[in-house]
Design an enzyme around this catalytic site. Structure first.
Site, mmCIF file in Angstrom:
data_model
loop_
_atom_site.group_PDB
_atom_site.id
_atom_site.type_symbol
_atom_site.label_atom_id
_atom_site.label_comp_id
_atom_site.label_asym_id
_atom_site.label_seq_id
_atom_site.Cartn_x
_atom_site.Cartn_y
_atom_site.Cartn_z
ATOM 1 N N HIS A 33 0.903 -1.089 -0.123
ATOM 2 C CA HIS A 33 0.005 -0.083 0.262
ATOM 3 C C HIS A 33 0.828 1.292 0.150
ATOM 4 O O HIS A 33 1.792 1.491 0.750
ATOM 5 C CB HIS A 33 -0.858 0.081 1.503
ATOM 6 C CG HIS A 33 -1.759 1.196 1.515
ATOM 7 N ND1 HIS A 33 -3.224 1.109 1.651
ATOM 8 C CD2 HIS A 33 -1.257 2.521 2.013
ATOM 9 C CE1 HIS A 33 -3.558 2.360 2.009
ATOM 10 N NE2 HIS A 33 -2.549 3.255 2.101
ATOM 11 N N ASP A 35 1.051 5.469 0.208
ATOM 12 C CA ASP A 35 -0.022 6.687 0.401
ATOM 13 C C ASP A 35 0.653 7.743 -0.651
ATOM 14 O O ASP A 35 1.907 8.064 -0.550
ATOM 15 C CB ASP A 35 0.322 6.956 1.810
ATOM 16 C CG ASP A 35 -0.507 6.271 2.917
ATOM 17 O OD1 ASP A 35 -1.625 5.683 2.647
ATOM 18 O OD2 ASP A 35 -0.067 6.094 3.966
ATOM 19 N N HIS A 65 -2.941 4.846 -2.434
ATOM 20 C CA HIS A 65 -4.183 5.549 -1.966
ATOM 21 C C HIS A 65 -4.186 6.861 -2.033
ATOM 22 O O HIS A 65 -3.141 7.456 -1.553
ATOM 23 C CB HIS A 65 -4.128 5.011 -0.161
ATOM 24 C CG HIS A 65 -5.206 5.764 0.883
ATOM 25 N ND1 HIS A 65 -4.852 5.911 1.924
ATOM 26 C CD2 HIS A 65 -6.162 6.594 0.120
ATOM 27 C CE1 HIS A 65 -5.835 6.647 2.322
ATOM 28 N NE2 HIS A 65 -6.684 6.992 1.417
ATOM 29 N N GLY A 140 -3.531 11.539 6.408
ATOM 30 C CA GLY A 140 -2.495 12.527 6.343
ATOM 31 C C GLY A 140 -1.393 12.511 7.158
ATOM 32 O O GLY A 140 -0.303 13.303 7.053
ATOM 33 N N PHE A 141 -1.484 11.928 8.338
ATOM 34 C CA PHE A 141 -0.278 11.853 9.340
ATOM 35 C C PHE A 141 -0.279 10.419 9.772
ATOM 36 O O PHE A 141 -1.240 9.559 9.878
ATOM 37 C CB PHE A 141 -0.798 12.731 10.608
ATOM 38 C CG PHE A 141 -1.170 14.012 10.296
ATOM 39 C CD1 PHE A 141 -0.036 14.887 10.306
ATOM 40 C CD2 PHE A 141 -2.419 14.412 10.004
ATOM 41 C CE1 PHE A 141 -0.301 16.177 9.873
ATOM 42 C CE2 PHE A 141 -2.755 15.939 9.766
ATOM 43 C CZ PHE A 141 -1.508 16.836 9.580
ATOM 44 N N ASP A 169 -7.234 1.179 7.006
ATOM 45 C CA ASP A 169 -5.911 1.700 7.148
ATOM 46 C C ASP A 169 -5.948 2.845 8.182
ATOM 47 O O ASP A 169 -6.623 3.789 8.182
ATOM 48 C CB ASP A 169 -5.580 2.497 5.711
ATOM 49 C CG ASP A 169 -4.306 3.168 5.660
ATOM 50 O OD1 ASP A 169 -3.669 2.927 6.503
ATOM 51 O OD2 ASP A 169 -4.299 4.103 4.852
ATOM 52 N N GLY A 170 -5.006 2.514 9.260
ATOM 53 C CA GLY A 170 -4.940 3.591 10.253
ATOM 54 C C GLY A 170 -4.891 3.030 11.671
ATOM 55 O O GLY A 170 -5.870 2.483 12.272
ATOM 56 N N GLY A 171 -3.677 2.896 12.403
ATOM 57 C CA GLY A 171 -3.705 2.559 13.846
ATOM 58 C C GLY A 171 -3.823 1.058 13.734
ATOM 59 O O GLY A 171 -3.981 0.452 14.807
ATOM 60 N N SER A 192 3.758 1.544 11.234
ATOM 61 C CA SER A 192 4.447 1.480 12.160
ATOM 62 C C SER A 192 4.565 0.272 12.912
ATOM 63 O O SER A 192 5.706 -0.206 13.439
ATOM 64 C CB SER A 192 4.355 2.685 13.201
ATOM 65 O OG SER A 192 3.014 2.402 13.627
#
Length: 222
Positions: A33, A35, A65, A140-141, A169-171, A192
């Site tokens: 993936h 970004d 993405h 965005g972050f 997607d995210g966390g 991460s």
């Protein structure tokens, strides 16, 4: 439901960073993936599409993405990587004219949706693709906290589109992968939780184990 996958998510601001991260995960995954940010739809900016294409490794399936205002202008800049890849574009910038223009380009399109955006926003297009990306953080972050409220959106989307690919997607990490998979996501994008570990192969395997345990718990409680 489609095959369960743990997918490395790469946000890079230089070609060397992109290449380094791709090299780290290439032995262990088929899908990566990427970004893409324009500094307008979201505050941050990543590599340009041309620079990104120059840093990619062939032979992988890429999910780009597009966190950009005008994906129809950016996607062609990937050159040969535009075709054969998946392009989730954001519901928040898509209208009928833009969607039809992207379809006419012969691209494999998906729909991405932010945490606060209702599924009703994609009602006009939901039956025109089986590829979805649900954001579980605000785009965005990096390193944001997972938003559990999006699980209800995933459950509704899975009910409406039982055979779709639904990426979250995210966390995503060891604490959240099980929850996301239990809600119905079959693609788990992790950044991460993969790249901060010394052993990349083990990191991916651990997230997959967590996801499978989450699915098993749901099945046991039915």
């Amino acid at each position: 439901m489609r095959e369960l996958e743990v997918i490395p998510a790469i946000l890079a601001k230089s070609g060397s960073e992109m290449k380094q991260k791709i090299d780290l995960v290439t032995p262990y995954v088929n899908t990566i993936h990427i970004d893409m940010m324009d500094g307008k739809f979201v505050p941050n900016e990543t590599l340009s599409a041309e620079e990104t294409a120059g840093a990619l490794a062939p032979g992988k399936y890429y999910i780009f993405h597009w966190m950009v205002e005008k994906p129809e202008e950016e996607i062609p800049k990937l050159g040969d990587f535009a075709k054969g890849s998946l392009h989730p574009v954001h519901a928040e910038v898509i209208g009928k004219e833009r969607w039809d223009r992207l379809k006419a380009m012969g691209l494999k399109l998906g729909l991405a949706i932010n945490p606060e955006t209702p599924l009703s926003k994609i009602d006009d297009y939901i039956d025109e693709t089986d590829e979805f990306l649900v954001m579980s953080v605000h785009p965005g972050f990096s390193n944001q906290e997972y938003i559990p409220d999006v699980e209800e959106k995933i459950r509704e989307l899975r009910e409406r589109k039982p055979d779709a690919n639904i990426e979250i997607d995210g966390g995503i990490g060891l604490r959240t992968a099980g929850r996301a998979a239990a809600a119905g996501a079959n693609r788990l994008a992790a950044a991460s939780a993969i790249f901060d570990r010394d052993d990349i192969k083990e990191a991916i395997a651990d997230i997959m184990k967590s996801a499978m345990e989450g699915i098993a718990d749901v099945q046991e409680n039915k």
